[in-house]
Design a protein around this motif. Sequence first.
Motif, PDB file in Angstrom:
ATOM      1  N   GLN A 156       0.815  -1.214   0.000  1.00  0.00           N
ATOM      2  CA  GLN A 156       0.000   0.000   0.000  1.00  0.00           C
ATOM      3  C   GLN A 156       0.857   1.277   0.000  1.00  0.00           C
ATOM      4  O   GLN A 156       0.545   2.243  -0.707  1.00  0.00           O
ATOM      5  N   SER A 157       1.942   1.269   0.759  1.00  0.00           N
ATOM      6  CA  SER A 157       2.797   2.479   0.785  1.00  0.00           C
ATOM      7  C   SER A 157       3.333   2.777  -0.618  1.00  0.00           C
ATOM      8  O   SER A 157       3.447   3.939  -1.019  1.00  0.00           O
TER       9      SER A 157
ATOM     10  N   GLU B  56       0.539   4.287  -2.699  1.00  0.00           N
ATOM     11  CA  GLU B  56       0.411   5.699  -2.311  1.00  0.00           C
ATOM     12  C   GLU B  56       1.578   6.499  -2.897  1.00  0.00           C
ATOM     13  O   GLU B  56       1.408   7.637  -3.334  1.00  0.00           O
TER      14      GLU B  56
ATOM     15  N   ALA C  87       6.846   6.608  -1.084  1.00  0.00           N
ATOM     16  CA  ALA C  87       6.275   5.484  -0.332  1.00  0.00           C
ATOM     17  C   ALA C  87       6.752   5.523   1.116  1.00  0.00           C
ATOM     18  O   ALA C  87       5.983   5.274   2.053  1.00  0.00           O
TER      19      ALA C  87
ATOM     20  N   SER D 108       4.946   7.334   3.963  1.00  0.00           N
ATOM     21  CA  SER D 108       3.848   6.656   4.675  1.00  0.00           C
ATOM     22  C   SER D 108       4.293   6.126   6.036  1.00  0.00           C
ATOM     23  O   SER D 108       3.450   5.876   6.896  1.00  0.00           O
ATOM     24  N   GLN D 109       5.594   5.897   6.227  1.00  0.00           N
ATOM     25  CA  GLN D 109       6.106   5.255   7.450  1.00  0.00           C
ATOM     26  C   GLN D 109       6.438   6.253   8.542  1.00  0.00           C
ATOM     27  O   GLN D 109       6.897   5.870   9.611  1.00  0.00           O
TER      28      GLN D 109
ATOM     29  N   ARG E 211      14.012   2.375   6.366  1.00  0.00           N
ATOM     30  CA  ARG E 211      12.732   2.335   5.640  1.00  0.00           C
ATOM     31  C   ARG E 211      12.962   2.301   4.134  1.00  0.00           C
ATOM     32  O   ARG E 211      12.250   1.621   3.402  1.00  0.00           O
TER      33      ARG E 211
END
Lengths: 173, 173
Positions: free
Chosen positions: A57-58, A61, B31, B34-35, B47
């Motif tokens: 999903q990341s 996105e 991406a 998102s973390q 990441r």
Amino acid sequence: MDVEKVNAMDFGDFVAVFGNVIERCPLIAAAVWSQRPFSDVDDLDKRFCAFIDALPQSGQEGVLRCHPDLAGRELQQGTLTAESQREQSAAGLQSLSADERRRLAQLNAQYRARFGFPFVLAARLRDPAAVASELERRLHSPPAQELRTALGEVKTIGRLRLADLLRADPARL
Amino acid sequence: MDVEKVNAMDFGDFVAVFGNVIERCPLIAAAVWSQRPFSDVDDLDKRFCAFIDALPQSGQEGVLRCHPDLAGRELQQGTLTAESQREQSAAGLQSLSADERRRLAQLNAQYRARFGFPFVLAARLRDPAAVASELERRLHSPPAQELRTALGEVKTIGRLRLADLLRADPARL
């Protein structure tokens, strides 16, 4: 267009031609090259879609976050990719009134704040009024549904870009 | 550098600053956003690495294919990204003799033909002789091992780029 020509490309040529099928994601074209030979344009299109579907999903996105706002700062400043420039022009987004532009900027900001990615739409299929009403409508979607909708638009944009490239002067390919 | 500042960035600012930590793969920075929040630079670095590790093999090959050749046409033509330009210059690749350049071009072509991606090396940690000997050595690696080695270099390059960015004038961040 001869798919054999595409299948004969080395990865450098392939990424040079197809690198922006997914906006600012040459990584995806570069990955799709691993799947050659392609049987036809549909097959090539399916490989782009399958790569996006397989991302976490990341990553999905992330694909969306590589897209510019519609009628946003980059259109104003002329820093869009050539493909986005053509698409936003085709939707008439270059000739908005100051009021229309302000309204879209407001809606874009609300959308980004709600979903964490920009509003993505296959703009060349719409006119400015349709862009604004679609944005207002999708602003109220549940996040999981909106992610799917937005990725569907990415795929539509990609399919149209592929069709442009394959219809283009074969000498470019 | 204040990691709080990074954690406060919206995705547009984050991609503008970190979009080329992995060469020509803004999708990955987009991406990684998102973390957030990130606890520190190491966390941020991890990441990026985790995203690359989670890609299917075609995606990992795609990441490699977004890299330019060392001492290749893009260095000659001045079309490298700013980061690659600095790294290839630091390795002295801008001041090769015509013979050295020809030799590297030959080895690069052999490498691309064997593995289907370009030779990637954290160049700024080497000099031209080390680049050439490393390329000759890796040319004989088994493909699966070479993929791992090359991705390790991508991560080293990314770690050094992150360190540069976080050491840089905090006003940029």
